[in-house]
Design a protein around this motif. Structure first.
Motif, PDB file in Angstrom:
ATOM      1  N   PRO A   1      26.780  54.571  29.539  1.00  0.00           N
ATOM      2  CA  PRO A   1      27.932  54.963  30.359  1.00  0.00           C
ATOM      3  C   PRO A   1      28.111  54.121  31.617  1.00  0.00           C
ATOM      4  N   TYR A   2      27.006  53.688  32.218  1.00  0.00           N
ATOM      5  CA  TYR A   2      27.131  52.946  33.479  1.00  0.00           C
ATOM      6  C   TYR A   2      27.038  51.432  33.272  1.00  0.00           C
ATOM      7  N   ARG A   3      27.149  51.034  32.029  1.00  0.00           N
ATOM      8  CA  ARG A   3      27.192  49.619  31.685  1.00  0.00           C
ATOM      9  C   ARG A   3      28.527  49.363  30.975  1.00  0.00           C
ATOM     10  N   GLU A   4      28.577  49.446  29.642  1.00  0.00           N
ATOM     11  CA  GLU A   4      29.832  49.248  28.918  1.00  0.00           C
ATOM     12  C   GLU A   4      30.906  50.261  29.333  1.00  0.00           C
ATOM     13  N   GLY A   5      30.503  51.536  29.504  1.00  0.00           N
ATOM     14  CA  GLY A   5      31.482  52.556  29.873  1.00  0.00           C
ATOM     15  C   GLY A   5      32.124  52.283  31.219  1.00  0.00           C
ATOM     16  N   PHE A   6      31.314  51.891  32.186  1.00  0.00           N
ATOM     17  CA  PHE A   6      31.828  51.570  33.519  1.00  0.00           C
ATOM     18  C   PHE A   6      32.771  50.372  33.459  1.00  0.00           C
ATOM     19  N   LEU A   7      32.380  49.330  32.729  1.00  0.00           N
ATOM     20  CA  LEU A   7      33.221  48.139  32.643  1.00  0.00           C
ATOM     21  C   LEU A   7      34.549  48.443  31.960  1.00  0.00           C
ATOM     22  N   ARG A   8      34.543  49.279  30.927  1.00  0.00           N
ATOM     23  CA  ARG A   8      35.801  49.650  30.271  1.00  0.00           C
ATOM     24  C   ARG A   8      36.728  50.379  31.236  1.00  0.00           C
ATOM     25  N   PHE A   9      36.164  51.302  32.021  1.00  0.00           N
ATOM     26  CA  PHE A   9      36.982  52.045  32.978  1.00  0.00           C
ATOM     27  C   PHE A   9      37.598  51.102  34.017  1.00  0.00           C
ATOM     28  N   VAL A  10      36.799  50.199  34.546  1.00  0.00           N
ATOM     29  CA  VAL A  10      37.296  49.262  35.549  1.00  0.00           C
ATOM     30  C   VAL A  10      38.406  48.397  34.965  1.00  0.00           C
ATOM     31  N   ARG A  11      38.220  47.902  33.735  1.00  0.00           N
ATOM     32  CA  ARG A  11      39.219  47.052  33.105  1.00  0.00           C
ATOM     33  C   ARG A  11      40.502  47.823  32.811  1.00  0.00           C
ATOM     34  N   GLU A  12      40.370  49.012  32.225  1.00  0.00           N
ATOM     35  CA  GLU A  12      41.554  49.798  31.845  1.00  0.00           C
ATOM     36  C   GLU A  12      42.363  50.245  33.057  1.00  0.00           C
ATOM     37  N   ASN A  13      41.702  50.411  34.195  1.00  0.00           N
ATOM     38  CA  ASN A  13      42.400  50.881  35.395  1.00  0.00           C
ATOM     39  C   ASN A  13      42.694  49.760  36.381  1.00  0.00           C
ATOM     40  N   GLU A  14      42.438  48.528  35.959  1.00  0.00           N
ATOM     41  CA  GLU A  14      42.756  47.340  36.760  1.00  0.00           C
ATOM     42  C   GLU A  14      42.178  47.433  38.174  1.00  0.00           C
ATOM     43  N   LEU A  15      40.924  47.866  38.241  1.00  0.00           N
ATOM     44  CA  LEU A  15      40.229  47.972  39.521  1.00  0.00           C
ATOM     45  C   LEU A  15      39.481  46.675  39.814  1.00  0.00           C
ATOM     46  N   PRO A  16      39.254  46.376  41.081  1.00  0.00           N
ATOM     47  CA  PRO A  16      38.491  45.161  41.404  1.00  0.00           C
ATOM     48  C   PRO A  16      37.001  45.346  41.102  1.00  0.00           C
ATOM     49  N   LEU A  17      36.362  44.268  40.684  1.00  0.00           N
ATOM     50  CA  LEU A  17      34.907  44.238  40.505  1.00  0.00           C
ATOM     51  C   LEU A  17      34.469  42.814  40.816  1.00  0.00           C
ATOM     52  N   ASP A  18      34.309  42.534  42.100  1.00  0.00           N
ATOM     53  CA  ASP A  18      33.929  41.183  42.519  1.00  0.00           C
ATOM     54  C   ASP A  18      32.500  40.858  42.123  1.00  0.00           C
TER      55      ASP A  18
ATOM     56  N   ARG B   1      40.774  48.691  49.546  1.00  0.00           N
ATOM     57  CA  ARG B   1      42.014  47.926  49.447  1.00  0.00           C
ATOM     58  C   ARG B   1      42.989  48.287  50.572  1.00  0.00           C
ATOM     59  N   ARG B   2      43.041  49.570  50.928  1.00  0.00           N
ATOM     60  CA  ARG B   2      43.953  49.972  52.004  1.00  0.00           C
ATOM     61  C   ARG B   2      43.570  49.324  53.322  1.00  0.00           C
ATOM     62  N   VAL B   3      42.272  49.095  53.505  1.00  0.00           N
ATOM     63  CA  VAL B   3      41.806  48.451  54.739  1.00  0.00           C
ATOM     64  C   VAL B   3      42.087  46.959  54.701  1.00  0.00           C
ATOM     65  N   ASP B   4      41.645  46.302  53.643  1.00  0.00           N
ATOM     66  CA  ASP B   4      41.784  44.850  53.544  1.00  0.00           C
ATOM     67  C   ASP B   4      41.505  44.442  52.098  1.00  0.00           C
ATOM     68  N   PRO B   5      42.541  44.044  51.362  1.00  0.00           N
ATOM     69  CA  PRO B   5      42.328  43.690  49.944  1.00  0.00           C
ATOM     70  C   PRO B   5      41.477  42.451  49.732  1.00  0.00           C
ATOM     71  N   THR B   6      41.144  41.722  50.806  1.00  0.00           N
ATOM     72  CA  THR B   6      40.287  40.542  50.643  1.00  0.00           C
ATOM     73  C   THR B   6      38.805  40.864  50.776  1.00  0.00           C
ATOM     74  N   LEU B   7      38.446  42.104  51.088  1.00  0.00           N
ATOM     75  CA  LEU B   7      37.039  42.478  51.168  1.00  0.00           C
ATOM     76  C   LEU B   7      36.410  42.442  49.773  1.00  0.00           C
ATOM     77  N   THR B   8      35.117  42.183  49.722  1.00  0.00           N
ATOM     78  CA  THR B   8      34.383  42.070  48.459  1.00  0.00           C
ATOM     79  C   THR B   8      33.842  43.435  48.058  1.00  0.00           C
ATOM     80  N   VAL B   9      34.087  43.841  46.798  1.00  0.00           N
ATOM     81  CA  VAL B   9      33.624  45.141  46.313  1.00  0.00           C
ATOM     82  C   VAL B   9      32.912  44.981  44.974  1.00  0.00           C
ATOM     83  N   GLY B  10      31.980  45.907  44.715  1.00  0.00           N
ATOM     84  CA  GLY B  10      31.277  45.876  43.441  1.00  0.00           C
ATOM     85  C   GLY B  10      30.375  47.078  43.275  1.00  0.00           C
TER      86      GLY B  10
END
Length: 497
Positions: free
Chosen positions: A218-235, A196-205
């Protein structure tokens, strides 16, 4: 009850002696899904002269994007002379602290065939699987790497990379990530903030899950919960799938539907689904003839078009030589001396066919006889794959789970994961020939050039193209008869004269 027909000695259905009718409507056009990505090493580079140049094959196959994970472009979390950042005591802001040369050459090789790079940020597996010692420093290093490849910092490539993936199979037991899930999540946060610091329009996942059907993980539902709760991008949400446990090319339809529902339930309705690696076999002890693998590749490429997958990468579209594991991966294409074989030809034929505008086709089945057609300019192409699942895949399973062992040096790692339900329809119908009926061609009454190419001996010689002429009817129709050897791929190309 067994999932197969017991009427034949092998348990498989008897061969169907009548030609299969495949009807192509050249007047019914839709768009192909953009699924022509690959994973692999583009070619030789200083320090790695043993890798053959794959770019001619990739160009012929129309590859559109290449995943970088199996390159030397790994960001190790510990000091490593081959890492993108070799020494964690070095100055993070100094370009001399980075090791870009080999990766830059491979990025340029991919760009030379007008393909993109999906750049994967992961540690130097298998030598190190540990989490970052300091996520703030880790994030600053990721930021500089992204600036190099997206903005030209420190002499980066002229064509920017726009897609960044974090992680590679963190759920693969102790083999790919040796930390706690919470440490992986924290590294993903540092990765996202850096991009994001470089360019917020870059695609991340991410996170490139190896076992995507393992629920409440943990790396399915757990990962998605963390991303949602912390408002992180997941393109995009990425996952792998290989069919060692099923040999079924329609696994991908089932797995992707399950993951699409998972993402939607967690509020990720705008997140793409990325099949970051796929192939027939991945376990080193698994084996199959090259012709069987090639037929599976082409059939799967066709079936993928009718899934909810947004992006797909065939792994691996190179020789299989690996700079990290020190062995030849069974997922590669070509012979031991780097000559083309049925797998490389299947890659080329499928890539050539599944481009332009998709044409409606009927007559294929879900037992390995797959057909697709397309129109690109003044060329119409019809691709037919005749994959035959081995008898071992048709025996009724005790459970929908696959267990296997991976040898890593003297270590033997026992792993297992959930499979899609076994399908009765996997058993081949035994088709050995087809009549291709192409209707509504725009060349009524004209002569067309017909080029026929196969991966096997269904034409005069393996990989040889036959060129002939044929007449389109006044109604715009033409019929072509083709032989379809088991485990073969056949491409017909029509061009008006």
């Amino acid at each position: 009850m067994s999932p197969i027909d017991e009427s034949s000695p092998s348990g498989a259905p008897a061969s169907d002696p009548s030609p299969r009718l495949l009807v192509v409507d050249a007047g019914d056009e839709t768009a192909f899904r953009p699924l022509n990505g690959v994973g692999g090493i583009p070619g030789p580079v200083e320090g790695y002269p043993q890798f053959p140049d794959m770019t001619p094959l990739w160009r012929e196959a129309g590859v559109t994007v290449v995943r970088s994970f199996d390159w030397v472009s790994r960001l190790d979390t510990r000091n490593n002379p081959t890492s993108l950042f070799p020494n964690w005591d070095a100055d993070v802001d100094d370009p001399a602290s980075y090791n870009f040369a080999a990766t830059d050459a491979w990025v340029e090789a991919v760009h030379s065939i007008d393909a993109e790079v999906m750049f994967t940020v992961a540690s130097s597996i298998p030598s190190n699987k540990l989490p970052a010692l300091d996520n703030d420093v880790y994030g600053r290093v990721v930021e500089h790497i992204v600036r190099h490849y997206s903005q030209g910092w420190a002499g980066g490539p002229s064509t920017p990379i726009r897609i960044y993936e974090f992680g590679d199979q963190p759920d693969l037991g102790p083999l790919h990530f040796g930390g706690r899930p919470e440490e992986f999540y924290a590294m993903y946060r540092a990765f996202c903030e850096a991009v994001r610091r470089v360019d917020p329009t870059l695609t991340v996942g991410g996170p490139a899950n190896a076992f995507p059907l393992e629920a409440d993980a943990p790396y399915r539902e757990g990962f998605l919960r963390f991303v949602r709760e912390n408002e992180l991008p997941l393109d995009f949400f990425s996952f792998l799938w290989f069919t060692d446990g099923s040999r079924d090319p329609l696994d991908f339809r089932y797995v992707s539907a399950d993951l699409r529902a998972l993402l939607d339930r967690h509020g990720f309705t705008d997140t793409d689904l990325t099949l970051c690696y796929w192939n027939y076999l991945a376990v080193p002890s698994s084996s199959a003839p090259a012709a069987e693998k090639g037929a599976f590749q082409a059939a799967t490429s066709i079936y993928l078009q009718d899934t909810v997958i947004d992006h797909a990468f065939f792994f691996r579209a190179d020789s299989g030589r690996d700079p990290h594991y020190g062995f030849v991966d069974p997922g590669g294409v070509g012979t031991a001396d780097d000559a083309p074989d049925e797998r490389s030809r299947a890659l080329a034929l499928a890539g050539r066919a599944l481009t332009g505008q998709r044409l409606a086709v009927t007559g294929g089945d879900e037992s390995g006889l797959a057909c697709a057609a397309g129109r690109e300019g003044d060329v119409v192409r019809v691709l037919v794959a005749n994959y035959v699942a081995p008898d071992s895949a048709l025996i009724e399973r005790a459970e929908d789970r696959f267990s296997f062992r991976i040898p890593i040096g003297a270590e033997r790692i026992e792993l297992g994961f959930a499979l899609p339900p076994q399908r009765r329809e996997l058993a081949s119908a035994g088709v050995s020939s087809a009549r291709i009926d192409i209707r509504n061609l725009p060349w009524s009454g004209r002569t067309v050039s017909v080029t026929r190419t196969s991966t096997t001996g269904a034409v005069d010689g393996p990989h040889e193209a036959q060129v002939s002429e044929a007449q389109v009817s006044d109604a715009g129709d033409i019929q072509l008869d083709v032989d379809l050897a088991p485990q073969s791929v056949f491409l017909v190309e029509l061009q008006a004269r």
